[in-house]
Write an enzyme that holds these catalytic residues in place. Structure first.
Site, mmCIF file in Angstrom:
data_model
loop_
_atom_site.group_PDB
_atom_site.id
_atom_site.type_symbol
_atom_site.label_atom_id
_atom_site.label_comp_id
_atom_site.label_asym_id
_atom_site.label_seq_id
_atom_site.Cartn_x
_atom_site.Cartn_y
_atom_site.Cartn_z
ATOM 1 N N CYS A 178 -7.888 0.643 -12.734
ATOM 2 C CA CYS A 178 -6.860 -0.125 -12.005
ATOM 3 C C CYS A 178 -7.363 0.452 -10.344
ATOM 4 C CB CYS A 178 -5.628 0.186 -12.444
ATOM 5 S SG CYS A 178 -4.339 -0.433 -11.424
ATOM 6 N N CYS A 192 6.888 4.501 2.973
ATOM 7 C CA CYS A 192 5.296 5.176 2.873
ATOM 8 C C CYS A 192 4.875 6.138 3.810
ATOM 9 C CB CYS A 192 4.219 4.143 2.765
ATOM 10 S SG CYS A 192 2.568 4.813 2.186
ATOM 11 N N ARG A 223 6.399 0.242 -16.361
ATOM 12 C CA ARG A 223 5.930 1.576 -15.981
ATOM 13 C C ARG A 223 6.817 2.499 -15.361
ATOM 14 N NH1 ARG A 223 1.345 0.862 -13.748
ATOM 15 N NH2 ARG A 223 0.447 0.638 -16.073
ATOM 16 N N CYS A 230 5.144 0.017 6.120
ATOM 17 C CA CYS A 230 6.017 -0.013 5.154
ATOM 18 C C CYS A 230 6.888 1.189 5.056
ATOM 19 C CB CYS A 230 5.288 0.088 3.612
ATOM 20 S SG CYS A 230 3.762 -1.159 3.555
ATOM 21 N N CYS A 268 -2.752 4.425 7.564
ATOM 22 C CA CYS A 268 -2.506 2.901 7.016
ATOM 23 C C CYS A 268 -1.982 1.992 8.296
ATOM 24 C CB CYS A 268 -1.936 2.807 5.928
ATOM 25 S SG CYS A 268 -1.801 0.972 5.385
HETATM 26 N N1 SAM Z 1 -1.848 0.289 0.345
HETATM 27 C C1 SAM Z 1 -1.797 -0.465 -0.960
HETATM 28 C C2 SAM Z 1 -0.769 -1.414 -1.001
HETATM 29 O O1 SAM Z 1 0.216 -1.047 -0.323
HETATM 30 O O2 SAM Z 1 -0.846 -2.233 -1.811
HETATM 31 C C3 SAM Z 1 -1.878 0.395 -2.005
HETATM 32 C C4 SAM Z 1 -1.327 1.831 -1.965
HETATM 33 S S1 SAM Z 1 0.518 1.833 -2.043
HETATM 34 C C5 SAM Z 1 0.993 3.307 -2.005
HETATM 35 C C6 SAM Z 1 1.118 1.270 -3.669
HETATM 36 C C7 SAM Z 1 2.540 1.469 -3.977
HETATM 37 O O3 SAM Z 1 3.224 2.667 -3.849
HETATM 38 C C8 SAM Z 1 3.473 0.670 -2.827
HETATM 39 O O4 SAM Z 1 3.402 -0.744 -2.916
HETATM 40 C C9 SAM Z 1 4.752 1.247 -3.338
HETATM 41 O O5 SAM Z 1 5.493 0.373 -4.422
HETATM 42 C C10 SAM Z 1 4.394 2.499 -3.898
HETATM 43 N N2 SAM Z 1 5.107 3.657 -3.100
HETATM 44 C C11 SAM Z 1 4.577 4.018 -1.959
HETATM 45 N N3 SAM Z 1 5.279 4.953 -1.258
HETATM 46 C C12 SAM Z 1 6.141 5.231 -2.186
HETATM 47 C C13 SAM Z 1 7.451 6.061 -1.940
HETATM 48 N N4 SAM Z 1 7.459 7.119 -1.187
HETATM 49 N N5 SAM Z 1 8.338 6.191 -3.137
HETATM 50 C C14 SAM Z 1 8.020 5.357 -4.115
HETATM 51 N N6 SAM Z 1 6.974 4.276 -4.276
HETATM 52 C C15 SAM Z 1 6.177 4.428 -3.269
HETATM 53 FE FE1 SF4 Z 2 -0.206 1.245 3.462
HETATM 54 FE FE2 SF4 Z 2 1.552 2.845 2.356
HETATM 55 FE FE3 SF4 Z 2 2.280 0.293 2.883
HETATM 56 FE FE4 SF4 Z 2 0.062 0.808 0.951
HETATM 57 S S1 SF4 Z 2 2.195 1.069 0.977
HETATM 58 S S2 SF4 Z 2 -0.001 -0.780 2.818
HETATM 59 S S3 SF4 Z 2 -0.751 2.401 2.058
HETATM 60 S S4 SF4 Z 2 1.797 2.052 4.398
#
Ligand code: SAM
Ligand code: SF4
Ligand code: DTB
Length: 330
Positions: A127, A59, A265, A56, A52
């Site tokens: 979803c 992530c 949730r 973030c 991606c």
């Molecule tokens: N890429 C899309 C986005 O960011 O909207 C969708 C997938 S993203 C993985 C969805 C959510 O997962 C993120 O907004 C975050 O809140 C949560 N998330 C991702 N990595 C995480 C982690 N290591 N621990 C807890 N929550 C996490």
């Molecule tokens: Fe990409 Fe992870 Fe951020 Fe979603 S949360 S936009 S998958 S980097």
């Protein structure tokens, strides 16, 4: 009463209540608005993993993370529907499909639409979480019958720029508006345990509770600290930054009081949470979880553990509200 005019001071005052008082208030609001002993089950599937372009800090799917996660292409519609059938057999009423995208490309939309239609046809709620959406893409998803779109604000508006630099808080709000305007239910929450302050948690819940309409569901994730991500490494290096479990329960409770009718949730982070902490979260108004032994890419509690927990607590699975496909035709 549903209020979208909460002040920051009011949200902060809820956090400041004695713990027992806060949980009592949250449980009271919960019982007035939801069945007290039912928890809704959703299953996640990563339909496009890793690679991606967003950064973030939490992530492991970001190209900026050094976690060795293997990036994949968008899955076949058939394989997605197989996984959905399995989730239904395991008692899940909602199937959530997540893609590691900044935003979907228009050429991805036909397959995405097929996935939504196929899963709905099985009688499960659908979803998706695909990153930012244009007005047109949101309308296409609505037309396909998508029930929920997950798009998190993740943290307080003030902290946002420290966690993610490749998009803004306002970008997030814009997609949420497109989703709302298309008539899709909004699923929007965030993560605690990212080393944020109490003030950030206040700002986070305040931002959710003052959206034009409360999100229909509010995922509260506890950071899953993955080595090789900025925030995962921070937590490994400074274990004291880990969220105190009582403070986590407080966050759930304040979300419940501020957004009485939303599904709250208990999301990522359950794998390392005790039964007792989870029970307190349910008491404090959490009424939905992710099932299965995997979230998108990291571990989850697993069906056996959850079945044992539900049996211990006398909790049962909530049924889906939608009736589509064969059931609707009866
Ligand atoms: N890429 C899309 C986005 O960011 O909207 C969708 C997938 S993203 C993985 C969805 C959510 O997962 C993120 O907004 C975050 O809140 C949560 N998330 C991702 N990595 C995480 C982690 N290591 N621990 C807890 N929550 C996490
Ligand atoms: Fe990409 Fe992870 Fe951020 Fe979603 S949360 S936009 S998958 S980097
Ligand atoms: C949300 O708020 N939590 C879920 C769902 N929305 C998509 C995702 C949690 C992901 C945790 C890290 C992983 O497994 O990759």
């Amino acid at each position: 009463m549903i209020r979208t005019d909460w002040t920051r001071e009011e949200i902060a005052a809820l956090f400041d209540l004695p713990f027992m008082e806060l949980v009592y208030q949250a449980a009271t609001v919960h019982r007035a608005n939801h069945p007290a002993n039912e928890v809704q089950l959703s299953t996640l599937l990563s339909i496009k993993t890793g690679g991606c372009p967003e950064d973030c800090g939490y992530c492991n799917q970001s190209v900026s993370a050094e976690t060795g996660l293997k990036a994949t292409k968008l899955m076949d519609v058939r394989a997605v529907l197989q996984a959905a059938a399995q989730a239904k057999d395991n008692g899940s009423s909602r199937f959530c499909m997540g893609a590691a995208w900044r935003n979907p490309k228009d050429r991805d939309m036909p397959a995405i639409v097929e996935m939504v239609k196929g899963v709905r046809q099985m009688g499960m709620e659908t979803c998706m979480t695909l990153g930012m959406l244009t007005e047109r893409q949101a309308a296409m998803l609505a037309e396909a019958g998508l029930d929920y779109y997950n798009h998190n604000i993740d943290t307080s508006p003030e902290r946002y720029g420290e966690v993610i630099t490749t998009r803004t808080f306002e970008d997030r709000l814009e997609t949420l508006e497109h989703v709302r305007d298309a008539g899709i239910n909004v699923c929007c929450g965030g993560i605690v345990g990212m080393g944020e302050t109490r003030g950030d948690r206040v700002g986070f819940i305040h931002a959710l509770a003052t959206l034009p309409k409360h999100p229909d569901s509010v995922p509260v994730n506890a950071l899953v600290p993955v080595k090789g991500t900025v925030l995962g490494d921070m937590l490994h290096d400074t274990p004291l930054a880990k969220i105190d479990e009582i403070e986590f329960v407080r966050t759930v409770a304040v979300a419940r009081v501020a957004m009485p009718q939303s599904m709250v949730r208990l999301s990522a982070g359950r794998e390392s949470m005790s039964d007792e902490t989870q029970a307190l979260c349910f008491m404090a108004g959490a009424n939905s979880i992710f099932t299965g032994d995997k979230l998108l890419t990291t571990g989850n509690a697993g069906d056996d553990k959850d079945a044992a927990l539900f049996a211990r607590l006398g909790v049962s699975a909530m049924q889906a509200e939608i009736k589509v496909g064969l059931e609707a035709a009866e």
